[in-house]
Enzyme design. Structure first.
Site, PDB file in Angstrom:
ATOM      1  CD  GLU A 125       4.552  -0.458  13.274  1.00 32.91           C
ATOM      2  OE1 GLU A 125       3.332  -0.378  13.504  1.00 32.91           O
ATOM      3  OE2 GLU A 125       5.408   0.151  13.935  1.00 32.91           O
ATOM      4  N   GLY A 139       2.488  -5.503   7.537  1.00 31.08           N
ATOM      5  CA  GLY A 139       1.514  -6.216   6.725  1.00 31.08           C
ATOM      6  C   GLY A 139       0.285  -6.528   7.555  1.00 31.08           C
ATOM      7  CB  SER A 140      -2.558  -8.745   6.957  1.00 36.40           C
ATOM      8  OG  SER A 140      -1.901  -9.969   6.748  1.00 36.40           O
ATOM      9  CB  THR A 141      -3.548  -8.818  12.216  1.00 37.05           C
ATOM     10  OG1 THR A 141      -3.464  -7.414  12.499  1.00 37.05           O
ATOM     11  CG2 THR A 141      -3.584  -9.594  13.520  1.00 37.05           C
ATOM     12  CG  ASN A 160      -0.361  -0.102   2.506  1.00 36.09           C
ATOM     13  OD1 ASN A 160       0.755  -0.608   2.647  1.00 36.09           O
ATOM     14  ND2 ASN A 160      -1.032   0.384   3.521  1.00 36.09           N
ATOM     15  CB  THR A 204       0.967 -11.942   7.045  1.00 40.12           C
ATOM     16  OG1 THR A 204      -0.033 -12.095   6.047  1.00 40.12           O
ATOM     17  CG2 THR A 204       2.289 -12.433   6.500  1.00 40.12           C
ATOM     18  N   GLY A 205       1.265 -11.391  10.208  1.00 37.32           N
ATOM     19  CA  GLY A 205       2.128 -11.062  11.344  1.00 37.32           C
ATOM     20  C   GLY A 205       2.241 -12.227  12.325  1.00 37.32           C
ATOM     21  CB  CYS A 208      -2.047   0.474   8.407  1.00 37.94           C
ATOM     22  SG  CYS A 208      -0.801   1.755   8.539  1.00 37.94           S
TER      23      CYS A 208
HETATM   24  P1  NAD Z   1       0.265  -9.130   3.802  1.00 34.45           P
HETATM   25  O1  NAD Z   1       0.372  -9.519   5.221  1.00 34.45           O
HETATM   26  O2  NAD Z   1      -0.516  -9.980   2.881  1.00 34.45           O
HETATM   27  O3  NAD Z   1       1.710  -9.013   3.121  1.00 34.45           O
HETATM   28  C1  NAD Z   1       2.715  -8.167   3.652  1.00 34.45           C
HETATM   29  C2  NAD Z   1       4.073  -8.694   3.234  1.00 34.45           C
HETATM   30  O4  NAD Z   1       4.287  -9.974   3.840  1.00 34.45           O
HETATM   31  C3  NAD Z   1       4.235  -8.911   1.733  1.00 34.45           C
HETATM   32  O5  NAD Z   1       5.560  -8.563   1.371  1.00 34.45           O
HETATM   33  C4  NAD Z   1       4.027 -10.407   1.582  1.00 34.45           C
HETATM   34  O6  NAD Z   1       4.659 -10.949   0.452  1.00 34.45           O
HETATM   35  C5  NAD Z   1       4.662 -10.933   2.850  1.00 34.45           C
HETATM   36  N1  NAD Z   1       4.166 -12.234   3.301  1.00 34.45           N
HETATM   37  C6  NAD Z   1       2.997 -12.842   2.984  1.00 34.45           C
HETATM   38  N2  NAD Z   1       2.898 -14.013   3.642  1.00 34.45           N
HETATM   39  C7  NAD Z   1       4.014 -14.142   4.388  1.00 34.45           C
HETATM   40  C8  NAD Z   1       4.472 -15.120   5.317  1.00 34.45           C
HETATM   41  N3  NAD Z   1       3.759 -16.209   5.602  1.00 34.45           N
HETATM   42  N4  NAD Z   1       5.653 -14.913   5.918  1.00 34.45           N
HETATM   43  C9  NAD Z   1       6.377 -13.802   5.679  1.00 34.45           C
HETATM   44  N5  NAD Z   1       5.989 -12.826   4.817  1.00 34.45           N
HETATM   45  C10 NAD Z   1       4.809 -12.996   4.185  1.00 34.45           C
HETATM   46  O7  NAD Z   1      -0.265  -7.631   3.843  1.00 34.45           O
HETATM   47  P2  NAD Z   1      -0.654  -6.716   2.604  1.00 34.45           P
HETATM   48  O8  NAD Z   1      -1.966  -7.216   2.087  1.00 34.45           O
HETATM   49  O9  NAD Z   1       0.511  -6.578   1.698  1.00 34.45           O
HETATM   50  O10 NAD Z   1      -0.862  -5.303   3.327  1.00 34.45           O
HETATM   51  C11 NAD Z   1      -2.077  -4.891   3.869  1.00 34.45           C
HETATM   52  C12 NAD Z   1      -2.081  -5.039   5.376  1.00 34.45           C
HETATM   53  O11 NAD Z   1      -0.961  -4.384   5.935  1.00 34.45           O
HETATM   54  C13 NAD Z   1      -3.294  -4.385   6.023  1.00 34.45           C
HETATM   55  O12 NAD Z   1      -3.784  -5.219   7.040  1.00 34.45           O
HETATM   56  C14 NAD Z   1      -2.736  -3.103   6.635  1.00 34.45           C
HETATM   57  O13 NAD Z   1      -3.478  -2.586   7.705  1.00 34.45           O
HETATM   58  C15 NAD Z   1      -1.370  -3.545   7.020  1.00 34.45           C
HETATM   59  N6  NAD Z   1      -0.473  -2.413   7.142  1.00 34.45           N
HETATM   60  C16 NAD Z   1      -0.035  -2.044   8.382  1.00 34.45           C
HETATM   61  C17 NAD Z   1       0.776  -0.928   8.535  1.00 34.45           C
HETATM   62  C18 NAD Z   1       1.263  -0.486   9.885  1.00 34.45           C
HETATM   63  O14 NAD Z   1       2.181   0.322   9.941  1.00 34.45           O
HETATM   64  N7  NAD Z   1       0.708  -0.975  10.982  1.00 34.45           N
HETATM   65  C19 NAD Z   1       1.161  -0.197   7.411  1.00 34.45           C
HETATM   66  C20 NAD Z   1       0.702  -0.607   6.170  1.00 34.45           C
HETATM   67  C21 NAD Z   1      -0.111  -1.716   6.042  1.00 34.45           C
END
Ligand code: NAD
Length: 479
Positions: free
Chosen positions: A250, A228-230, A154, A232-233, A284
């Site tokens: 994050e 990334g997403s919760t 994003n 995946t986190g 986010c």
């Molecule tokens: P995502 O979790 O799908 O992917 C994020 C990253 O993780 C990508 O590079 C992806 O390739 C990688 N990934 C995917 N699966 C993985 C795994 N099993 N192990 C390690 N890495 C993996 O998230 P997204 O769809 O790219 O982003 C959107 C999400 O991110 C939303 O939930 C948004 O709220 C969150 N976000 C949070 C912040 C913050 O600062 N808190 C900022 C931006 C986005």
């Protein structure tokens, strides 16, 4: 203002490993979300190439750690200068891969250059606990080693740079991975910064869905910095636990904004709209639940709908576009699923201007008129332009509703009475609260999620220290 720019279709995108431009036998396709067509390829990093990147970072670490922090800060400033020279090129590329309109894409690229410079000024402090005839005791901060950095799609440039700056300033080396949906600007960053940095200090790799888990399981990393997403986190943390890598996560949010009865609706409407819909709501910290006092609810709803109707959603490379498409097909289908659910369950949808037909991932700006608190569109993070607007009458009730979320990223309060707004802000269960503004983050101020919105913080000295470990040295003095 952004100028008209195009992406060169013959550009070859390369990973940066040990300072070298590196191709891979396999590639992934990169799609322009405004038309659904693949327009470029990025390398799909192999397991051997990941090993090479980690090894390069490991080999570069001792010499990099032993430079002074002022030397490293000077290089961050030079990286900012180098990025500034590529703003036009990266703006066009950003819009092609991410979808955001050119002017806003340019803001992100040039803002990232400014961030590198501002973040270079941060310093960890050394604390002296005793300095006597018997003993000298100090605690200082040292880098961790090789950092694994993983970013989402994003804000691909910002969310890479906010990891690169503190990690390198602290004296760590890094392997950085962008999202498979938006790898191109980040790969170019790797090349641009390689002209400034010693080989191996910053390695940039790209790849498909297998690469993230391969990285988080790799034993060569000391720390994972993930955005990334919760969902995946949680997987990242599981992998990190195997060899106790440190983590900063994050994650997602479902941010509430509370609008008190004393606001001037005409004055706040545009800002509230931007806070909810900028970047087609793929932020986010976007406002994702808008709680409005019943006395101003209708007036604000009608004003927001007027703005929605005059908002042009379309191809970000065309002049006059305000909001671009959803960044990728998977997210588009998720957002459309939420819209369908809202429709099927009889919610009232108020929609802005028509969106282009064709193969782009366009979603109309949508306000959901006072849906039940239990509806999916209120409970889930939409990450798309669907804003539930909810009425309230009582402050205690609205605070309960705002805080009733597994997330705790950010929130906002809108009021002419700053003290009243502060009293509410202090009771919001989120890492950041804005009063009469939104979306603003600063290199000198920590940012992070409470509850399931994250672990740890980025930005500020607190964020810098997440890339360091305290080391206490206790010296006996003999008289
Ligand atoms: P995502 O979790 O799908 O992917 C994020 C990253 O993780 C990508 O590079 C992806 O390739 C990688 N990934 C995917 N699966 C993985 C795994 N099993 N192990 C390690 N890495 C993996 O998230 P997204 O769809 O790219 O982003 C959107 C999400 O991110 C939303 O939930 C948004 O709220 C969150 N976000 C949070 C912040 C913050 O600062 N808190 C900022 C931006 C986005």
């Amino acid at each position: 203002m952004a100028r008209s720019m195009t992406v060169n279709p013959s550009t070859q995108y390369v990973m940066t490993i040990n300072g070298e431009a590196t191709l891979s036998p396999q590639t992934i396709e990169v799609v322009n979300p405004a038309n659904g067509a693949a327009f470029a390829e990025a390398p799909d990093c192999s397991s051997a190439q990941l090993d090479a990147a980690v090894e390069a970072a490991r080999a570069a670490f001792p010499a990099w750690r032993d430079t002074s922090i002022d030397e490293r800060a000077a290089l961050l400033v030079r990286m900012g200068d180098a990025l500034e020279e590529h703003v036009d090129e990266l703006t066009a590329l950003f819009t092609a891969e991410q979808g955001r309109p050119l002017a806003a894409a340019r803001m992100e690229v040039s803002g990232a250059a400014q961030w590198l410079k501002a973040a270079s000024q941060l310093r960890p402090s050394t604390k002296v606990a005793e300095d006597s005839d018997e003993q000298y005791v100090e605690t200082r901060y040292v880098p961790l080693g090789v950092v694994c950095a993983i970013a989402p799609w994003n804000f691909p440039v910002t969310l890479a740079v906010v990891k690169i700056a503190p990690a390198l300033l602290a004296g760590n080396t890094m392997v950085l991975k962008p999202s498979p949906y938006t790898p191109l600007c980040t790969l170019r960053l790797g090349e641009i910064f390689a002209r400034v940095l010693p080989p191996g200090v910053l390695n940039v790799v790209s790849g498909g869905d297998a690469l993230g888990p391969m990285m988080t399981a790799h034993p060569g990393f000391a720390k994972i910095s993930f955005t990334g997403s919760t969902a995946t986190g949680k997987l990242v943390m599981e992998n990190a636990a195997r060899d106790l890598k440190k983590v900063t996560l994050e994650l997602g949010g479902n941010d509430a904004a509370v609008v008190l009865p004393d606001v001037d609706v005409d004055q706040v409407a545009q800002q509230i709209f931007t806070g909810a819909f900028f970047n087609s709501a793929q932020i986010c910290v976007a406002t994702k639940r808008l709680y409005v006092h019943e006395s101003v609810y209708e007036a604000l709803r009608d004003r927001l709908l007027d703005i929605a109707k005059s908002t042009v959603v379309g191809d970000g490379s065309e002049p006059g576009t305000h909001l671009g498409p959803i960044q990728n097909r998977r997210q588009y289908e998720r957002v459309m699923g939420l819209l369908d659910d809202a429709q099927d369950t009889g919610l009232v949808l108020l929609q802005g201007a028509n969106v282009p037909s064709g193969d782009g991932y366009f979603v109309p700006v949508t306000i959901v008129d006072n849906p039940p608190e239990t509806s999916r569109v209120v409970r889930e993070e939409a990450f798309g332009p669907i804003l539930p607007m909810l009425k309230f009458t009582d402050i205690e009730d609205v605070l309960d509703r705002a805080n009733n979320s597994e997330y705790g990223l950010a929130g906002a309060v809108w009021s002419d009475d700053t003290e009243a707004a502060l009293a509410i802000a202090r009771r919001m269960e989120t890492g950041t609260v804005w009063i009469n503004q939104n979306l603003k983050v600063r290199p000198d101020t920590p940012f992070g999620g409470h509850k399931q919105s994250g672990v740890g913080v980025e930005y500020g000295v607190e964020g810098l220290l997440e890339f360091m470990a305290p080391q206490s040295i206790l010296v006996a003095r003999r008289g």
